[in-house]
Scaffold this motif. Structure first.
Motif, PDB file in Angstrom:
ATOM      1  N   SER A 136       0.827  -1.207   0.000  1.00 23.60           N
ATOM      2  CA  SER A 136       0.000   0.000   0.000  1.00 23.60           C
ATOM      3  C   SER A 136       0.862   1.258   0.000  1.00 23.60           C
ATOM      4  CB  SER A 136      -0.923  -0.005   1.222  1.00 23.60           C
ATOM      5  OG  SER A 136      -1.685   1.183   1.283  1.00 23.60           O
ATOM      6  N   MET A 164      -5.091  -1.447  -6.675  1.00 20.54           N
ATOM      7  CA  MET A 164      -4.782  -2.597  -5.811  1.00 20.54           C
ATOM      8  C   MET A 164      -5.909  -3.612  -5.844  1.00 20.54           C
ATOM      9  SD  MET A 164      -2.803  -1.404  -2.337  1.00 20.54           S
ATOM     10  CE  MET A 164      -3.955  -0.129  -1.898  1.00 20.54           C
ATOM     11  N   THR A 170      -5.232  -6.381  -2.487  1.00 19.79           N
ATOM     12  CA  THR A 170      -5.799  -5.912  -1.222  1.00 19.79           C
ATOM     13  C   THR A 170      -5.394  -6.797  -0.057  1.00 19.79           C
ATOM     14  OG1 THR A 170      -7.702  -5.090  -2.464  1.00 19.79           O
ATOM     15  CG2 THR A 170      -7.919  -5.197  -0.076  1.00 19.79           C
ATOM     16  N   LYS A 173      -1.848  -5.853   1.081  1.00 18.98           N
ATOM     17  CA  LYS A 173      -1.517  -4.430   1.057  1.00 18.98           C
ATOM     18  C   LYS A 173      -0.668  -4.004   2.259  1.00 18.98           C
ATOM     19  CE  LYS A 173      -5.695  -2.752   3.410  1.00 18.98           C
ATOM     20  NZ  LYS A 173      -6.838  -1.813   3.326  1.00 18.98           N
TER      21      LYS A 173
END
Length: 627
Positions: A136, A164, A170, A173
């Motif tokens: 992330s 993402m 995800t 992340k």
């Protein structure tokens, strides 16, 4: 068949309208990619001999590759290892250090330029990332630097989150990227993050080298489907792919088959089997078309182990020239009208963000990445252990043993010189790959990176050696006076910054880590030997070293913080004292001109960093001429 597979896959995801399209910034103008008779040669080293240390020869990698990819098309480049796939994609992306030998590569009729580069995405086969940043954080920092200011920070972050989710990142992340000695994301996730970084800017032309390597079939299919959707929305996509499944193969609109740098096929993927069947190469059984093509590229047209692979390749090449070569030349000529009608979108500025925005983002990213290395438990324990042991060794100097106190001050010049220089010298050689990558994408100015980097490194460079000086000062029996202590500490901290600058300059001039470490230790050793502690009567031929030695300009004010010319010291017995000015070390170094030493260190602080900056700028420019 290609359209049927693509439509069926799109129907499965219709219920989840692709967030990619909803949140993308305005698409750039479409790009028509044309490559005609591309030939590329590179010099290769021969075996060195006693008489010829630089023997080399030219090797031809690409041998007259031609083709055209229109907006809305996805070109898949197939071929066995060593066929020139990666080199060809690098040539299309302007990533070769040497220009192509002959032929031309144009983008809407224009040669490669900064404007073309800004409208292009390039995903290398082996990408680099900061190991301690999470997935992330990696994408968010990238999107903050690469997307224009017409979008707010919230919109940029939301855009990164959509990418993402689209690439199924995800779940990981919050996982760090990792590296060779640090466990992080898997190989497939690494590849998807690399692809996501390029999709963030919504490029009109996307070049991807081996996007499905390391991915399972489901993830690979989803990634290629995303590329197909991008192509359907008017973008031009080129990817190399080693051995795709049948579904992935038929998703591409065009296929280029390479063998030893030659083209054996260029055209629609759904026609490839018919083409080779018409020239006498029929699959022996029902098989994956990509497997069949790779066999042909390796010179295998049947299961006969005694087959002459060279003759098969030559026959396929002759068939290509006879059947497809002429058609391809006509198609390239017909495309000239379209090239004249379209143009590459020109940005008003090379940079998407202001200098200050780049500086603040790089500063935040630098603190997140460097804190794990700078303040690791091992490094803190190392400093504390050295400080305590050194303090105990100099404990006896509490009884006013002047020679021991002078030795402790000299040890400050050693430790505060070698420690920061040894860590700084590896910074640019270690981060060069990342710096070249991000600078090639025009993510930030070099000056904003350099300023942010210097500030990020201040806490580590000052706090840990400063802790060493603080502990050993009070344990070593130096003058118990707060003013004198802070004066000593200030001199040491200034010298630490100078030594760090010297390490940065050497690392920026010499990118080989081992060579840089050797040069750095040699230079610092000469500087330390010239400050007057070891040798007082230095030969005149080496006298100039003292004039440029930061160790000398540090040692002199350190002595001045503890002693003055009115002091005396015992010599020859407890009742015999001599003037401090007659002590060999102090007599050589002197206690005068303390302000001049501070000025000299301040000048060196600036000069070393300027050398590092311009050496880094020249080094990057030589590796990427367009940034």
């Amino acid at each position: 068949m290609a359209s049927e597979i693509l439509n069926s896959e799109s129907q499965k995801t219709q219920t989840q309208e692709t967030k990619l399209r909803k949140i993308y910034v305005k698409a750039n103008q479409p790009v028509t990619l044309k490559f005609e008779d591309v030939v590329y040669k590179t010099k290769t080293r021969k075996g060195e001999s006693w008489f010829n240390k630089k023997a080399s020869s030219e090797e031809m990698i690409l041998k007259g590759v031609s083709g055209i990819v229109l907006p809305g098309e996805l070109l898949a480049i197939l071929g066995p290892s060593g066929s020139g796939k990666t080199t060809f994609v690098a040539a299309l992306g302007g990533r070769l250090r040497e220009s192509i030998t002959s032929g031309s590569i144009t983008y809407n009729g224009k040669l490669f330029s900064k404007q073309v580069k800004q409208n292009m995405g390039y995903v290398p086969q082996n990408d680099v990332f900061y190991p301690h940043l999470t997935v992330s954080e990696t994408l968010v920092f990238t999107v903050l630097l690469r997307l224009p200011n017409c979008l707010s920070k919230e919109e940029k972050v939301s855009h990164g989150e959509a990418i993402m989710e689209e690439l199924d990142l995800t779940r990981c992340k919050d996982t760090i990227m990792g590296g060779p000695s640090l466990r992080g994301v898997s190989g497939g996730e690494w590849k998807r993050v690399s692809t996501a970084q390029e999709l963030l800017t919504n490029p009109s032309l996307l070049l991807v080298d081996e996007p499905t390597s390391g991915l399972d079939s489901t993830t690979a299919k989803r990634l290629v489907l995303v590329l197909c959707e991008l192509a359907q929305s008017g973008r031009t996509i080129v990817m190399t792919i080693h051995q795709p499944s049948s579904k992935l193969f038929y998703m591409s609109q065009k296929v280029l088959l390479l063998s030893d740098g030659y083209s054996l096929y260029f055209g629609k993927g759904e026609h490839v089997i018919d083409y080779f069947s018409n020239i006498g190469c029929v699959p022996p059984l029902a098989m994956n078309p990509s497997d069949f093509l790779l066999d042909l590229a390796n010179g295998i047209s049947s299961g006969n182990p005694n087959e002459d692979t060279g003759a098969v390749k030559q026959a396929l090449l002759s068939a290509f020239e006879l059947n497809l070569g002429r058609q391809l030349k006509m198609a390239l000529q017909d495309s000239m009208v379209q090239f004249q009608e379209t143009s590459i979108n020109n940005r008003d500025s090379q940079w998407c963000t202001t200098w200050w925005q780049q500086f603040t983002v790089l500063l935040a990213r630098g603190f997140k990445e460097r804190k794990h290395e700078s303040f690791s438990v091992l490094r803190i324990c190392q400093i504390l252990a050295i400080s305590l042991v050194s303090g105990l060794l100099w404990w006896e100097s509490r009884f006013q043993n002047m020679q021991d106190q002078v030795s402790l001050l000299f040890f400050y010049t050693q430790f505060c010189g070698f420690y920061p220089m040894a860590h700084a010298i590896f910074t640019f050689p270690r981060d060069l790959g990342m710096l070249i990558k991000e600078r090639s994408l025009c993510m930030y100015r070099l000056s904003s990176y350099f300023m942010a980097f210097n500030i990020v490194d201040l806490p580590m460079q000052l706090s840990l050696p400063g802790t060493f000086v603080t502990i050993t000062y009070w344990m070593g029996g130096l003058k118990v006076n707060a003013v004198i202590f802070f004066h000593t500490l200030s001199v040491a901290l200034l010298y630490i910054l100078v030594a760090q600058g010297l390490g940065l300059a050497i690392g920026a001039l010499i990118y080989n880590e081992r060579a840089a470490a050797t040069v750095g230790s040699t230079v610092m050793t000469l500087f330390v030997h010239a400050n007057g502690f070891y040798v007082q009567d230095m030969p005149m031929i080496f006298g100039w070293i003292k004039k440029i030695s930061p160790s000398y300009y540090c040692f002199k004010p350190l002595l001045g913080s503890q002693f003055n010319n009115c002091d005396t010291y015992p010599r020859g017995g407890p009742s015999v004292t001599c003037s401090l000015g007659s002590h060999p070390v102090i007599k050589h170094a002197g206690l005068d001109n303390q302000g001049l030493c501070a000025v000299a260190l301040a000048v060196m602080l600036v000069v070393y960093r300027l050398i590092a900056y311009f050496a880094l700028k020249i080094g990057i420019k030589n590796r990427d001429l367009l940034c």
